[in-house]
Enzyme design. Structure first.
Site, PDB file in Angstrom:
ATOM      1  N   SER A 461       0.875  -1.171   0.000  1.00 55.08           N
ATOM      2  CA  SER A 461       0.000   0.000   0.000  1.00 55.08           C
ATOM      3  C   SER A 461       0.905   1.211   0.000  1.00 55.08           C
ATOM      4  CB  SER A 461      -0.888  -0.014   1.238  1.00 55.08           C
ATOM      5  OG  SER A 461      -1.573   1.198   1.326  1.00 55.08           O
ATOM      6  N   ARG A 462       0.878   1.976  -1.090  1.00 56.25           N
ATOM      7  CA  ARG A 462       1.914   3.004  -1.250  1.00 56.25           C
ATOM      8  C   ARG A 462       1.627   4.301  -0.508  1.00 56.25           C
ATOM      9  NH1 ARG A 462       1.758   1.165  -6.702  1.00 56.25           N
ATOM     10  NH2 ARG A 462       3.196  -0.570  -6.866  1.00 56.25           N
ATOM     11  N   VAL A 463       0.378   4.640  -0.295  1.00 55.78           N
ATOM     12  CA  VAL A 463       0.126   5.935   0.356  1.00 55.78           C
ATOM     13  C   VAL A 463      -0.598   5.810   1.695  1.00 55.78           C
ATOM     14  CG1 VAL A 463       0.102   7.239  -1.804  1.00 55.78           C
ATOM     15  CG2 VAL A 463      -2.021   6.322  -0.914  1.00 55.78           C
TER      16      VAL A 463
END
Ligand code: ATP
Ligand code: MG
Length: 601
Positions: A461-463
């Site tokens: 999950s990048r953000v």
């Protein structure tokens, strides 16, 4: 005359007479000579020719009682009052009748609402060929991409392929059996839109906005465009608030923020829909509007889903946009855009929204079908070249809006199905590259009973990390690292039989954690439950519990904790802040529960 003269061709070529502009007038009372002269002048000016070149042909037409109906090539200037009334009547008559009442197709209703007697001029096209819910037409030279056109039988279509040879490929949104070669078609000068109001909550609609749950029409006055440019950079702000899924493995290790786009990817039957539906169920009392877009699914599966949502009390804040497998590819193609328009409506009204596209692989297939029928050049895996743009323009519309725009958000869960776990196939890689992370659901884990089957190594999950609550962040600690170590150790332990005590303990601990992450579907965990479990498990409390009893002990422990330590649960839910004192209290409570308990295998 010399040969040279003839080559130069100056004098001897007879001047070509310009083609006559034929103007056909349908009327009862023929125009007077004065009227004809005027008409000649007007037409000559409009089509850039001399008045003497305009040839007027008169046909008696009793239908045009009052005024004239004029045709010039593909153009029709309807100057007869009756002609317009007839058009209006035709539109009304073409409305499909519903056995339960007279429900009106929303797009057509909009057309009637927008019907204007001032429209004197319209372009008229003709159908060249029709079949497989695609019509090729000729003559609407000003039609724009994405415009809705209306066939004389009342069926609507959308211009999707404007070609250089003057023909246009139209996808049809209705029964094509009344459309034949030569049928007439007119522009509507508007792009597709659906009626939306707050009353749409709890409803199931088709991609054109018609209710398909047997209920009342939505009754909205305002139409929202299916396609809309994504908000620009200055209209957004960073993702900073969590959207809790209620699934421990996701909330702990792959937290999702409001406004994020998180892909759910996995083979068939790995629990993809379940993750999305559980997230919808978990939004109860959290003031989040959910939109579930079902693309090419079985009608029975959709009705079951609706039932599930209703029973859980989640339907009140959910809208289902459904284009089942029996729909034409054109309907399936616009379904996600319709869902997005619904979510956008609420987002621009300052609400937080969650949209699930289930699933985009089928959407890409529907688009491929349309493109092939429109005879566009096929590219990789026979998808057209713009299949990438198809999804990027959809997913870019998810956003966390800035405060000036009300601060609403749209979180998107696109779902993609893989074949044999191959995430490097064309559509999966495309979508992975335009989302902010993915939850990879592993069929091997699923079959081994590890459900939800989140593959910890391949998910990301990048953000969302920035959006995780403080207490959750602290409670998670080194969980992901511990599990990665456990997986590695597990592989090695298969080779060696004599393991040292330390390794054995670590394996036991890892196995306990994996068990703890197992969670039934439709049983979302609340924040306090997740925090307490994570802290107590990392304190080693579940290590002595035999693997197959972990889930039962966990449920019992949570029930006990909820009863006995309700003040702690309230503090977690409301403050959401970590403190050493709170942590100590939770750990002490954990020890209290496990003290003296022996768990026989
Ligand atoms: P499809 O590829 O058919 O769309 P899917 O990947 O969406 O499948 P689901 O329909 O969500 O998978 O789930 C498949 C089956 O697994 C369902 O019967 C569901 O009840 C079951 N299932 C999903 N998640 C869990 C879970 N956490 N615990 C137990 N059973 C589960
Ligand atoms: Mg599914």
């Amino acid at each position: 005359m010399s040969a040279r003269d003839s080559l130069n061709g100056i004098d001897n070529v007879p001047e070509k007479e310009p083609a006559k502009l034929q103007v056909e007038i349908r009327c009862v009372v023929p125009p007077t000579e004065e009227q004809r002269e005027k008409l000649r002048a007007v037409m000559a000016q409009k089509y850039g020719t001399e008045a003497s070149n305009v040839e007027i042909v008169i046909h008696k037409d009793p239908a045009a009682v009052d005024g004239f109906n004029i045709f010039v090539g593909d153009d029709n200037y309807d100057w007869s009052t009756l002609g317009r009334i007839r058009q209006f009547r035709k539109t009304v008559q073409a409305l499909p009748k519903d056995p339960e009442g007279e429900k009106i197709v929303s797009l057509i209703r909009e057309d009637i609402a927008g019907f204007s007697l001032n429209t004197g001029y319209q372009q008229v096209g003709q159908v060249v060929s029709v079949g497989d819910s695609i019509a090729v037409i000729q003559g609407l030279r000003d039609v724009v991409y994405g415009e809705i056109v209306l066939f004389e039988c009342g069926v609507k279509g959308m211009a999707l392929d404007i070609r250089t040879d003057g023909t246009t490929g139209i996808v049809l949104f209705g029964d094509s059996s009344d459309i034949v070669a030569g049928s007439r078609v007119v522009r509507t000068k508007r792009t597709a839109g659906i009626p939306i109001s707050n009353r749409i909550l709890g409803r199931m609609i088709d991609p054109l906005g018609n209710p398909i749950d047997g209920g009342e029409p939505i009754g909205a006055k305002k139409y929202y465009p299916l396609e809309r440019p994504a908000p620009g950079i200055v209209r957004r702000k960073p993702v900073s608030r969590p959207l809790e899924t209620g699934i421990l493995s996701i909330d702990a290790m792959f937290p999702i923020g409001r406004g994020q786009r998180e892909l759910i990817i996995g083979d068939r039957q790995t629990g993809k829909t379940s993750v999305a539906v559980d997230t919808i169920l978990n939004q109860k009392n959290k003031n989040v509007v959910c939109v579930y877009v079902a693309i090419c699914q079985k009608a029975s599966a959709i009705s079951k889903l609706m039932q599930t949502l209703r029973e859980a009390g989640a339907l009140d804040y959910t809208v289902i946009v459904s284009s089942p497998a029996s729909d034409s590819p054109s309907m399936q193609y616009i379904a996600p855009y319709a869902g997005c328009a619904v979510a956008e409506y609420f987002m621009y009204h300052g609400r937080d929204t969650l949209i699930v596209y289930d699933d985009l692989s089928k959407h890409a297939v529907a688009y491929r079908t349309i493109s092939l029928l429109l005879e566009r050049a096929p590219g990789r895996e026979a998808y057209p070249g713009d299949v990438f743009y198809l999804h990027s323009r959809l997913l870019e519309r998810s956003a966390q809006l800035s405060d000036d725009l009300g601060g609403g958000s749209m979180t998107a869960f696109p779902i993609v199905e893989t074949q044999a776990g191959d995430i490097s196939a064309y559509i999966p890689t495309n979508i992975i590259s335009i989302t902010d992370g993915q939850i990879f659901l592993d069929s091997e884990l699923f079959n081994a009973g590890q459900r939800p089957s989140v593959n910890i190594g391949l998910s990301v999950s990048r953000v969302g990390g920035a959006a995780q609550t403080n207490i959750m962040k602290k409670a998670v600690g080194t969980l992901r690292l511990d599990l990665a170590q456990y997986r590695e150790m597990q592989v090695f332990s298969q080779f060696g039989s004599d393991l040292d005590e330390q390794t054995k303990r670590q394996l036991l601990y890892g196995a306990g954690l994996m068990q703890l992450l197992r969670q039934k579907n439709r049983a979302p965990l609340r924040l306090w439950q997740q925090v307490v479990l994570l802290l107590v498990a990392q304190d080693g409390r579940f290590m002595d519990v035999p693997a197959r009893r972990v889930c039962a002990v966990r449920d019992d422990f949570l029930a006990w904790f909820g009863n006995k330590h309700s003040t702690i649960t309230l503090r977690i839910e409301h403050e959401k802040m970590h403190s050493q004192e709170l942590r100590d209290e939770i750990l002490e409570a954990g020890r209290e529960y496990f003290r003296g308990k022996a768990f026989a295998d």
